[in-house]
Design an enzyme around this catalytic site. Structure first.
Site, mmCIF file in Angstrom:
data_model
loop_
_atom_site.group_PDB
_atom_site.id
_atom_site.type_symbol
_atom_site.label_atom_id
_atom_site.label_comp_id
_atom_site.label_asym_id
_atom_site.label_seq_id
_atom_site.Cartn_x
_atom_site.Cartn_y
_atom_site.Cartn_z
ATOM 1 C CG ASP A 68 -0.278 -0.097 2.808
ATOM 2 O OD1 ASP A 68 0.685 -0.713 2.547
ATOM 3 O OD2 ASP A 68 -0.736 0.503 3.557
ATOM 4 C CD GLU A 133 4.128 1.062 6.814
ATOM 5 O OE1 GLU A 133 5.093 1.515 7.957
ATOM 6 O OE2 GLU A 133 3.780 2.074 6.164
ATOM 7 C CD GLU A 162 8.780 1.375 5.714
ATOM 8 O OE1 GLU A 162 8.822 2.455 5.147
ATOM 9 O OE2 GLU A 162 7.720 0.626 6.167
#
Length: 375
Positions: A68, A133, A162
């Site tokens: 997402d 997330e 990340e």
């Protein structure tokens, strides 16, 4: 165009604004199943997740990430459509390029290259992918971790994709994160006319001295891994909209980003002590959105930093700065958790982008990390 860059573009084309996945996970699953990963789809509520695993025994290294992305904002502000990836002057533009579809693509192609070289590798490789997330994070990684515990499975090492890098790819690796403690404070007073303050009780005036003390407080000094705990005011709301009315209440939202040096209970107690010192009449609610975690060393740290050095000639800095991540749901089980991904300067911004060549470099770092951690 390289396999990694092509896959990143295919993922960006899917408008997976949280909690939507828009087909990203099925694209990844197809590639992983082609190299003999066993995949379990784990939908919870409106959120799609999957767990994939390859290998029979030994320690497991899991790639964790999310499909997402955050909303684009006004489309007219973008120099090219956010879900139509475009490469200009060696830069890949598109929503999710840095956070974190570029990392997802690099994870998949790194595993493809690793399995090609080591079809009967020691240890196990896993994927934990969610589409929740950037949103509430209630039905994503946290639910998958519950499922893993219920089924008796444990993660040994976890590499979260990340965007950790600061100036150039690989210069910063996140080996922990601060905790996040939210407070909502309502100070109660008595509404009245501004011309008759003796008949009212202004809660803004009462809050002001306490607010000064809260913002000047030194909560801790941090430690070798964490910066000092920070307390920040995010919202203050009061008033009826009229200029001649003393409000009856004032509401304040605040947040602690805290180190392992300050337990939640201590921060709460010290906050209450300051408020009570000023004899406020108030209501206060708390919400912990993440506990601090730290991977100070171990096999994964050594493998990732050595891979960055060999691939990039960079001595990566270990850092715990930044906001929360899904690593907060994984680390409490005892797993070594690191965050390693592209440069984060454009994340959540208009014209989000990465150096196109960085994605191949990232895939190579991931591949070498697999070799050093498992073989």
């Amino acid at each position: 165009m390289s396999d990694t860059l092509e896959l990143a573009c295919d993922l960006i084309r899917r408008a997976s604004v949280t909690p939507e996945d828009a087909g990203c996970q099925e694209l990844m699953i197809e590639r992983l199943q082609a190299i003999d990963f066993e995949v379990t789809r784990l939908p919870f509520g409106d959120v799609l997740n999957f767990w994939a695993e390859r290998g029979q025994d030994g320690p497991i290294l899991v790639f964790a990430g999310h499909t997402d992305v955050v909303p684009t904002g006004p489309l007219e502000d973008w120099s090219s459509p956010p879900f139509e990836p475009e490469i200009r002057d060696g830069i890949l533009y598109g929503r999710g390029a840095a956070d974190m579809k570029g990392s997802l693509a690099a994870m998949v192609t790194a595993c493809e290259a690793f399995v090609l070289d080591h079809p009967d590798h020691r240890g196990r490789i896993g994927f934990l992918i969610t589409s929740d997330e950037e949103g509430p994070a209630a039905d994503g990684t946290v639910r998958v971790m519950e499922w893993l515990q219920e089924t008796g499975q444990k993660i040994d090492m976890c590499l979260v994709g990340e965007p950790s890098s600061s100036a150039v790819l690989g210069d910063v690796v996140k080996n922990g994160r601060r905790g996040s403690l939210n407070g909502h404070l309502t100070v109660l007073g008595t509404q009245g006319h501004v011309a008759y303050p003796q008949l009212a009780d202004n809660p803004i005036h009462r809050l002001a001295p306490a607010l000064s003390d809260l913002t000047r407080e030194t909560w801790d000094e941090g430690n070798e891994f964490f910066p000092p705990t920070s307390m920040q005011i995010s919202n203050i709301r009061a008033g009826t909209g009229a200029g001649n009315v003393i409000p009856g209440t004032v509401d304040m939202d605040f947040n602690f980003r805290f180190a392992t040096t300050s337990p939640v209970e201590e921060l709460q107690k010290r906050t209450l002590d300051i408020l009570d010192r000023h004899s406020l009449h108030y209501e206060l609610t708390w919400h912990v959105s993440g506990m601090p975690f730290l991977t100070s060393g171990g096999r994964l740290v050594e493998a990732a930093t050595a891979s960055i050095w060999e691939s990039r000639g960079i001595r990566a800095e270990l850092s715990t700065a930044g906001g929360t991540s899904d690593g907060r749901f994984i680390a409490p089980t005892g797993a070594e958790v690191l965050e390693l991904g592209p440069v984060n300067a454009s994340i959540h911004k208009v014209d989000e982008h990465v150096e196109a060549s960085d994605l191949d470099l990232l895939a190579e770092i991931y591949r070498q990390t697999l070799e050093k951690a498992l073989l």
